[in-house]
Design a protein around this motif. Structure first.
Motif, PDB file in Angstrom:
ATOM      1  N   GLN A 151     -22.474 -45.293   1.383  1.00  0.00           N
ATOM      2  CA  GLN A 151     -22.974 -45.269   2.758  1.00  0.00           C
ATOM      3  C   GLN A 151     -24.235 -46.109   2.909  1.00  0.00           C
ATOM      4  O   GLN A 151     -24.405 -46.806   3.914  1.00  0.00           O
ATOM      5  N   LEU A 210     -23.035 -49.852   2.762  1.00  0.00           N
ATOM      6  CA  LEU A 210     -22.308 -50.277   3.962  1.00  0.00           C
ATOM      7  C   LEU A 210     -23.239 -50.388   5.161  1.00  0.00           C
ATOM      8  O   LEU A 210     -23.144 -51.343   5.943  1.00  0.00           O
ATOM      9  N   LYS A 211     -24.130 -49.430   5.315  1.00  0.00           N
ATOM     10  CA  LYS A 211     -25.047 -49.486   6.465  1.00  0.00           C
ATOM     11  C   LYS A 211     -26.002 -50.655   6.335  1.00  0.00           C
ATOM     12  O   LYS A 211     -26.366 -51.286   7.330  1.00  0.00           O
ATOM     13  N   ASN A 253     -24.444 -53.456   7.861  1.00  0.00           N
ATOM     14  CA  ASN A 253     -23.933 -53.134   9.201  1.00  0.00           C
ATOM     15  C   ASN A 253     -22.412 -53.021   9.202  1.00  0.00           C
ATOM     16  O   ASN A 253     -21.732 -53.482  10.120  1.00  0.00           O
ATOM     17  N   SER A 290     -20.794 -49.891   8.440  1.00  0.00           N
ATOM     18  CA  SER A 290     -20.517 -48.463   8.275  1.00  0.00           C
ATOM     19  C   SER A 290     -19.088 -48.104   8.650  1.00  0.00           C
ATOM     20  O   SER A 290     -18.523 -47.140   8.123  1.00  0.00           O
ATOM     21  N   SER A 291     -18.487 -48.870   9.553  1.00  0.00           N
ATOM     22  CA  SER A 291     -17.107 -48.589   9.970  1.00  0.00           C
ATOM     23  C   SER A 291     -16.135 -48.671   8.805  1.00  0.00           C
ATOM     24  O   SER A 291     -15.059 -48.060   8.829  1.00  0.00           O
ATOM     25  N   GLY A 349     -16.402 -47.293   6.101  1.00  0.00           N
ATOM     26  CA  GLY A 349     -16.316 -45.999   5.441  1.00  0.00           C
ATOM     27  C   GLY A 349     -14.995 -45.315   5.711  1.00  0.00           C
ATOM     28  O   GLY A 349     -14.512 -44.517   4.902  1.00  0.00           O
ATOM     29  N   TYR A 352     -31.004 -50.926   4.663  1.00  0.00           N
ATOM     30  CA  TYR A 352     -30.482 -49.621   5.088  1.00  0.00           C
ATOM     31  C   TYR A 352     -31.499 -48.905   5.968  1.00  0.00           C
ATOM     32  O   TYR A 352     -31.147 -48.359   7.026  1.00  0.00           O
ATOM     33  N   ARG A 363     -31.575 -50.426   9.421  1.00  0.00           N
ATOM     34  CA  ARG A 363     -30.419 -50.067  10.251  1.00  0.00           C
ATOM     35  C   ARG A 363     -30.459 -48.596  10.647  1.00  0.00           C
ATOM     36  O   ARG A 363     -30.084 -48.234  11.770  1.00  0.00           O
ATOM     37  N   GLN A 364     -30.929 -47.752   9.742  1.00  0.00           N
ATOM     38  CA  GLN A 364     -31.067 -46.329  10.051  1.00  0.00           C
ATOM     39  C   GLN A 364     -32.061 -46.145  11.203  1.00  0.00           C
ATOM     40  O   GLN A 364     -31.833 -45.349  12.124  1.00  0.00           O
ATOM     41  N   THR A 388     -30.587 -47.649  14.553  1.00  0.00           N
ATOM     42  CA  THR A 388     -29.490 -46.869  15.139  1.00  0.00           C
ATOM     43  C   THR A 388     -29.894 -45.426  15.454  1.00  0.00           C
ATOM     44  O   THR A 388     -29.050 -44.633  15.860  1.00  0.00           O
TER      45      THR A 388
END
Length: 277
Positions: free
Chosen positions: A61, A64-65, A68, A70-71, A73, A136, A139-140, A143
């Protein structure tokens, strides 16, 4: 209007000044994200295979995040293809998809791809771990509910991504759902309605509306992000929870026979993806 009456553009400009530190501080205050980062930092140095990465939920996770993606997953067949195929091969999914985000991800793990999912040494060097954690965290932060409320998080991401110089073509832009969303809004379109168009229609419109050459100038990228925030203020409904379709969605989001893997020889039966790996 944003927090305490501050406009989204003003919030954006303030957040830009030290996003890396603000993002790191934000994650420190998020127990779940903090645990995931700690687990990634602990496990990453021993990860040498695609299976090890994908089976470690926290590490996967975080990675992937950071890209960008995450989809992916919930698109494990696609992620596995990107991690187990040599991205320099003209027949690899990373190349044939023409998806810049997928290619960047596959290139980062090319040592795994070249070894069909197994690297001779972990790709997670100390530098890569630090860079992944920083990406990460950003992006966290971008978002988070607070940054998404007025579109500020998307503006932050758009600015740093476009100023990185890695997004050069309309296909590159459309491969990233966040970048595409910003372009849709600045071009005057409701992302939900725009997402209902087929890929060729979307590409034709974006090609006519967006001058990719202008993004070579940092100031132009900055102004574009500010135009996005202004449009969100004028049209609050554009900033809904429904995000624009990525290239995965445009081609078919699942990994069954009607999804994007079908373009590369997949089908809906249990062995449909075997040719990819």
């Amino acid at each position: 209007m944003g927090l305490s009456g501050i406009s989204p553009v003003a919030q954006f400009l303030m957040a830009q000044k030290n996003e890396v530190k603000a993002a790191a501080d934000s994650v420190k205050g998020d127990n779940t994200a903090k645990r995931m980062v700690a687990d990634f930092q602990d496990k990453a140095p021993s990860i040498t295979t695609a299976d090890q990465l994908m089976r470690n939920y926290s590490a996967n996770q975080v990675v992937l995040k950071a890209y960008n993606l995450s989809s992916l997953g919930s698109q494990q067949a696609i992620e596995k293809a990107l991690l187990t195929q040599d991205p320099t091969s003209s027949s690899s999914l990373a190349r044939t998809s023409q998806n810049a985000s997928w290619l960047a991800f596959a290139d980062a793990f090319s040592s795994m791809g070249a070894g069909h999912g197994t690297a001779s040494a972990t790709p997670f060097t100390s530098d890569m771990i630090a860079t992944t954690v920083s990406s990460y965290e950003q992006r966290q932060y971008e978002t988070s509910d607070a940054q998404q409320k007025d579109g500020v998080g998307d503006a932050l991401y758009f600015t740093r991504k476009m100023q990185s110089g890695t997004v050069k073509t309309v296909n590159d832009l459309m491969a990233d759902p966040t970048l595409l969303r910003v372009a849709e809004v600045v071009s005057g379109y409701d992302p939900d309605q725009f997402g209902a168009l087929d890929f060729d229609q979307q590409k034709r419109i974006i090609s006519n509306k967006v001058d990719m050459n202008s993004f070579s100038k940092p100031d132009a990228v900055q102004r574009y992000a500010e135009r996005y925030l202004t449009q969100i203020q004028i049209h609050p409904s554009y900033n809904s929870d429904d995000k624009p379709a990525s290239m995965i969605d445009l081609f078919g989001g699942d990994d069954g026979g009607d999804g994007i893997l079908a373009l590369f020889g997949g089908s809906s039966d249990g062995t449909s993806s075997s040719g990819l790996f």
